[in-house]
Design an enzyme around this catalytic site. Sequence first.
Site, mmCIF file in Angstrom:
data_model
loop_
_atom_site.group_PDB
_atom_site.id
_atom_site.type_symbol
_atom_site.label_atom_id
_atom_site.label_comp_id
_atom_site.label_asym_id
_atom_site.label_seq_id
_atom_site.Cartn_x
_atom_site.Cartn_y
_atom_site.Cartn_z
ATOM 1 N N GLY A 93 58.087 22.383 43.780
ATOM 2 C CA GLY A 93 58.653 22.146 45.092
ATOM 3 C C GLY A 93 59.646 23.162 45.596
ATOM 4 N N GLU B 125 57.185 22.787 37.544
ATOM 5 C CA GLU B 125 55.805 22.861 38.035
ATOM 6 C C GLU B 125 55.721 23.606 39.364
ATOM 7 O OE1 GLU B 125 54.996 18.577 38.295
ATOM 8 O OE2 GLU B 125 53.862 18.726 36.448
ATOM 9 N N PRO B 126 56.159 24.853 39.429
ATOM 10 C CA PRO B 126 56.138 25.545 40.723
ATOM 11 C C PRO B 126 54.716 25.903 41.155
ATOM 12 C CG PRO B 126 56.818 27.055 38.990
ATOM 13 C CD PRO B 126 56.665 25.714 38.346
ATOM 14 N N GLY B 127 54.466 25.799 42.423
ATOM 15 C CA GLY B 127 53.197 26.247 42.999
ATOM 16 C C GLY B 127 53.483 27.265 44.078
ATOM 17 N N ARG B 128 54.014 26.759 45.182
ATOM 18 C CA ARG B 128 54.299 27.591 46.357
ATOM 19 C C ARG B 128 55.143 28.829 46.015
ATOM 20 N NH1 ARG B 128 54.595 25.497 51.560
ATOM 21 N NH2 ARG B 128 54.630 23.414 50.641
ATOM 22 N N ARG C 180 48.198 25.016 57.825
ATOM 23 C CA ARG C 180 49.614 24.614 57.756
ATOM 24 C C ARG C 180 50.312 24.565 59.129
ATOM 25 N NH1 ARG C 180 53.259 26.894 55.517
ATOM 26 N NH2 ARG C 180 54.278 25.071 54.654
ATOM 27 N N CYS D 155 37.664 25.006 68.327
ATOM 28 C CA CYS D 155 37.690 24.192 69.541
ATOM 29 C C CYS D 155 38.675 23.033 69.394
ATOM 30 C CB CYS D 155 36.270 23.700 69.806
ATOM 31 S SG CYS D 155 36.094 22.894 71.368
ATOM 32 N N GLU D 156 39.949 23.345 69.356
ATOM 33 C CA GLU D 156 41.055 22.376 69.243
ATOM 34 C C GLU D 156 42.296 23.042 69.820
ATOM 35 O OE1 GLU D 156 41.414 19.280 67.905
ATOM 36 O OE2 GLU D 156 39.375 19.135 67.129
HETATM 37 C C1 LIG Z 1 53.515 16.760 40.891
HETATM 38 C C2 LIG Z 1 53.561 18.074 41.571
HETATM 39 N N1 LIG Z 1 54.027 19.133 40.900
HETATM 40 C C3 LIG Z 1 54.107 20.343 41.486
HETATM 41 C C4 LIG Z 1 53.721 20.532 42.797
HETATM 42 C C5 LIG Z 1 53.856 21.890 43.401
HETATM 43 O O1 LIG Z 1 54.722 21.936 44.471
HETATM 44 P P1 LIG Z 1 55.114 23.318 45.142
HETATM 45 O O2 LIG Z 1 53.832 24.030 45.422
HETATM 46 O O3 LIG Z 1 55.816 22.958 46.361
HETATM 47 O O4 LIG Z 1 55.948 24.070 44.157
HETATM 48 C C6 LIG Z 1 53.240 19.449 43.519
HETATM 49 C C7 LIG Z 1 52.885 19.619 44.927
HETATM 50 O O5 LIG Z 1 53.003 18.769 45.758
HETATM 51 C C8 LIG Z 1 53.147 18.185 42.894
HETATM 52 O O6 LIG Z 1 52.676 17.125 43.546
#
Ligand SMILES: Cc1ncc(COP(=O)(O)O)c(C=O)c1O
Length: 417
Positions: A238, A273-276, A312, A342-343
């Site tokens: 997050g 658990e980083p993604g973004r 997004r 078309c939106e």
């Molecule tokens: C349980 C969990 N972990 C990690 C993430 C990754 O979040 P982010 O991409 O914002 O770091 C998410 C995304 O919603 C999630 O649901």
Amino acid sequence: MGYYYQDSSLFCEGLKVKDIIERVGQTPFYLYSAGQITANYRAYSESLVGIPSVISYAVKANGNLKILKLLRSLGSWVTLASGNELKLALEAGFEPEQAILNGNGKTLEELRLVIELGAIVNVDSEFDLIHIQRVAGELNTRAKVLIRVNPDIDPEVHPYISTGLLSSKFGVAVNEAVEMVKSLAGMQSVQLLGVHCHLGSNLNNIAVYQRALTVLIELFQIAKEVSDRVRYINLGGGWGIDYHHDNVKVPSPQELIQSIRWMIPKDVTLILEPGRSIVGNAGVLVCRVIGVKDRGDRRFIVVDGSMAELIRPSLYGAYHKAGFVEEVNRDPVRYDIVGPVCESADFLGKDRLLPPPNEGAGVAIFDAGAYGYVMSSNYNGRASPAEYLVYGDQLFQIRKREGFEDHLRLFDEREIL
Ligand SMILES: Cc1ncc(COP(=O)(O)O)c(C=O)c1O
């Protein structure tokens, strides 16, 4: 590192984006910088030195197989949102023990796959726990679990990406989590390994993270009394990124980790658990201008990328910086950057001060590496775009553009017996 302007041209690492457009021919496409992904991962791993820890990349942000392989080579685990993401992660070479499955609605099939292979499961609800017990019992094994607590803390982000409040569908309330943890004492089919929470996405407030960690530490201490296998506090993902490229600072992962380091008990292995924040600023959506429409009161740059490739802005009103791949020397005016779908919700940017471009000019929509391709659709019959990855001055295609034949393939008609 990843993207920069030099002599009026946008570069991705050692390559001019304009040259990339000419080489690959077809726009729109996604472009990623391997160096930027690596730097983002290392921002976490280097700050975590001295803390027993795991970085578990959230595949939902960007599930390209080559990007997963790159992250595996850096030492990452994977956090998953479905059974198919587990299959993808295995394909990328991750071991099942390096995988954590999340979700408020895991199917029995998904649980079977994950538990049989020995991955970790985050328990999201009472019924989820019952399903996990049932599946583990059938498989005559012990499921490894973390309890996902919903700490009822406001992460102060867009409601669609907020998960830390009790009004969201995720996790169990703190008091329920305490009871759930206690109920696992001596349970044959379930082995408690720790506790989890995920507050939401695109956070930038360190204090909010600290509050969640306090809740998790209390629950962790209770869990320790239940099982001597308990070792993980999973603080979720997050962390936000600087979409606006302005001076309103989003603290770095280093600052985040520094601010929580002192709080972490010695016997804890911390999972993040980083993604973004790993892939977001490493990707751009590259488009070309189809035409410019001037209605006097409102002006539009119509590009060949759209909400089908990057939803997004339409979905969350999200801001993505946009720029031309070759700077244009004309006086800027206010434009909406829109696609051909078309939106009226099909826009990539609103009210942007940009110089009037020529038709065919390359446009980069920045910070599109996370929740870009993965959320794309075939709406309006659009083909999923290709993806390319730059390593230094080398360019690799890491996903083909979808062809019309791919589109037709699923329409075969069969009699249902
Ligand atoms: C349980 C969990 N972990 C990690 C993430 C990754 O979040 P982010 O991409 O914002 O770091 C998410 C995304 O919603 C999630 O649901």
